[in-house]
Design an enzyme around this catalytic site. Structure first.
Site, short mmCIF file in Angstrom:
data_model
loop_
_atom_site.label_atom_id
_atom_site.label_comp_id
_atom_site.label_asym_id
_atom_site.label_seq_id
_atom_site.Cartn_x
_atom_site.Cartn_y
_atom_site.Cartn_z
N CYS A 16 0.80 -1.22 0.00
CA CYS A 16 0.00 0.00 0.00
C CYS A 16 0.84 1.27 0.00
CB CYS A 16 -1.00 -0.03 1.14
SG CYS A 16 -2.32 -1.25 0.83
N SER B 182 -5.53 11.89 -2.88
CA SER B 182 -5.51 10.44 -3.04
C SER B 182 -5.34 10.11 -4.51
CB SER B 182 -6.82 9.85 -2.52
OG SER B 182 -6.98 8.52 -2.95
#
Length: 555
Positions: free
Chosen positions: A119, A470
């Site tokens: 991640c 993001s």
């Protein structure tokens, strides 16, 4: 071998005694010691399955004549950390990851390292550590999550985490019921893996291939696919060859490799966070690279993919269409094809061996979505040191925009205004004091951008911030504005109603104020007072540098 520092000589008898307590025998001391850097955790969907990956890596190491030692580092789920105090810790975790790997590798004298990230901040944190340590290293990530399937009115659509974020805005505007949101929530994330679109985690896992630090398939093979386990075993075997040949990260991560990473990045339309992270990796590798070079790459490199959030496709579709190798094959005229990789082959050789693109998920270079790449760095009197935008996710009508500034000194205040219907078409939201120092931690503004998109305002409203976005963000969203407000950058001088000019085609971001007026206003801006005065974030605030250089720590 470096591990001889803990294995050879009578003075190392205590060390060997401790190693025997682990189950090693005399034969083991003749073999290379390999650190397996696992980021397994039970709270991050992208990392819940990494024990299986680690076991496969160990099998590969053992089969090739090495001894593997697994240790862990931390991992933050940006989705779970989003829109509360936890997001202040996400980017700062990158430095902690790099530092903890450095500590473990140096303390235990490993001959090589196999990194298992997945991640957002884990991939760059581990890449930074690999460069800093500069011992033979290879990466194998956990792989992407499959898209979810939502059934509605006898129709099935593919959904992902970003679908849920944007649905919150639809509920707020009365376009979706809470019951419908719940059904979406239940199916959007169907299992393990990094979130299914070309968001930050998958961007970085794909770029790791282009950097040369991972074997082909690393960026796109789904987490639940048996090929992922096979890839992990191959990585365990290949680290032994890298040790034999003494090939280290700084032999691979050169300016040419950085060029290739950004070439792939703009072709994929990757996350804007990649700019921050790849610049930080370049810093650790000693590979000189500037933001202006990214624009030069993006100017001539075609955008070949429209992956979520920029388009309808997910990473599983990219994998089925040939993966990163097929994208690189189309990009060969723009790559540094002699760049080395951990496979032992050059990036050009890997591209040659890849299947031909399908001209659908991966467009031919002769038939691109755009002749220019998906990222752009804007400069101007509002961002003298740069600001990053994912132009492949910007609506055509917002590529050039002029509008009045609406100023907010935190994400929470901006979110409240959006939810309250106070943002009008044409406005330019400015969210400041969210930079590396100001936040601290440079939070992602996914909630504001998702609300705007969910309300249908992403084609009418722009957002500018010294914070981050993001990888799931879409719309006219300019982030990483440098210098940040906390460093008394021009963004701190803005007032409600100031006219902002955005020209993505020409890489411009400016405010209709004279330099004299900007300086006059800045002279009256109060000296920034850090928001957090204890703990790690206090240390982070005192040591972090500008986003324009990767938000690394001071040397």
């Amino acid at each position: 071998m470096k591990s001889e520092d803990v294995k050879l000589g009578i003075e190392r008898a205590p060390h060997r005694s401790l190693l025997r307590a682990l189950g090693l025998n005399t034969e083991s001391f003749q073999k290379p010691f390999i650190g397996i850097v696992n980021s397994f955790t039970e709270v991050v969907p992208g990392h819940i399955h990494l024990r299986q990956i680690s076991e496969a890596v160990k099998e590969g190491i053992n089969a090739a004549g090495g001894v593997g030692f697994e240790f862990n580092t931390i991992a933050v789920c940006d989705g779970i950390a989003m829109n509360h105090a936890g997001m202040k810790y996400s980017l700062p975790s990158r430095e902690i990851i790099a530092n903890t790997v450095e500590i473990m590798a140096m303390a235990h004298a490993f001959d090589g390292l196999v990194f298992i990230p997945n991640c957002d901040k884990v991939v760059p944190g581990m890449l930074m550590a690999a460069c800093r340590l500069n011992i033979p290293s290879i990466f194998v990530s956990g792989g992407p999550m499959l898209a979810g399937r939502l059934r509605k009115n006898d129709q099935v659509s593919c959904v992902d985490l970003n679908s849920v974020f944007e649905a919150v805005g639809q509920v707020a505007k009365g376009q979706m019921t809470e019951e419908e949101l719940l059904e979406l929530e239940k199916v959007a994330c169907p299992g393990c893996g990094s979130c299914a679109g070309m968001f930050t985690a998958n961007t970085m896992n794909c770029l790791t291939e282009a950097l040369g630090m991972a074997l082909p398939g690393n960026g796109t093979i789904p987490a639940v696919d048996s090929r992922r386990t096979q890839l992990a075993k191959s990585a365990g075997q290949q680290i032994m060859q890298l040790i034999k040949d003494n090939i280290c990260p700084k032999d691979i991560i050169t300016p040419d490799a950085i060029h290739n990473a950004f070439s792939l990045d703009v072709a994929l339309g990757g996350s804007t966070n990649s700019v921050l992270h790849v610049m930080a990796v370049a810093h650790e590798a000693g590979a000189d690279f500037s933001l202006e070079q990214i624009n030069r790459i993006s100017d001539c490199t075609p955008n070949l993919c429209k992956l979520r959030p920029s388009g309808p496709y997910h990473i599983e579709n990219l994998d089925q269409s040939g993966g990163i190798g097929s994208v690189l094959k189309e990009l060969k005229p723009w790559l540094k094809n002699d760049a080395r990789t951990v496979s032992g082959k050059t990036i050009g050789q890997l591209a040659d061996a890849a299947p031909k693109a399908d001209n659908k998920v991966i467009r031919f270079a002769s038939n691109p979505y755009s002749p220019k790449g998906g990222l752009a760095v804007l400069f101007g009197n509002l961002a003298p040191n740069g600001s990053v935008v994912k132009r492949s996710a910007v609506a055509p009508e917002m590529m050039v925009h002029r509008g009045p500034a609406r100023i907010f000194d935190s994400e929470e205040l901006a979110t409240k205004a959006i939810m309250g219907g106070k943002i009008k078409p044409g406005d330019v939201l400015v969210i400041r004091y969210e930079g590396p120092k100001g936040g601290p931690g440079m939070r992602e503004m996914l909630t504001p951008t998702s609300l705007l998109a969910g309300m249908g305002l992403d084609k009418e409203v722009a957002l500018i911030t010294d914070g981050r976005f993001s990888g799931a963000t879409r719309g006219a969203a300019m982030g990483h504005v440098s210098p940040e407000a906390a460093a008394c950058g021009p963004i701190a001088a803005l007032q409600d109603g100031d006219m902002i000019n955005i020209d993505i085609h020409n890489y411009k971001l400016s405010v209709e104020l004279s330099d004299e007026e900007i300086q006059k206003r800045l002279a009256n801006v109060p000296v920034f007072e850090p928001k957090i005065k204890s703990g790690y974030l206090k240390f982070y605030t005192e040591n972090v540098t500008s986003a324009s250089t990767g938000a690394v720590f001071k040397d």
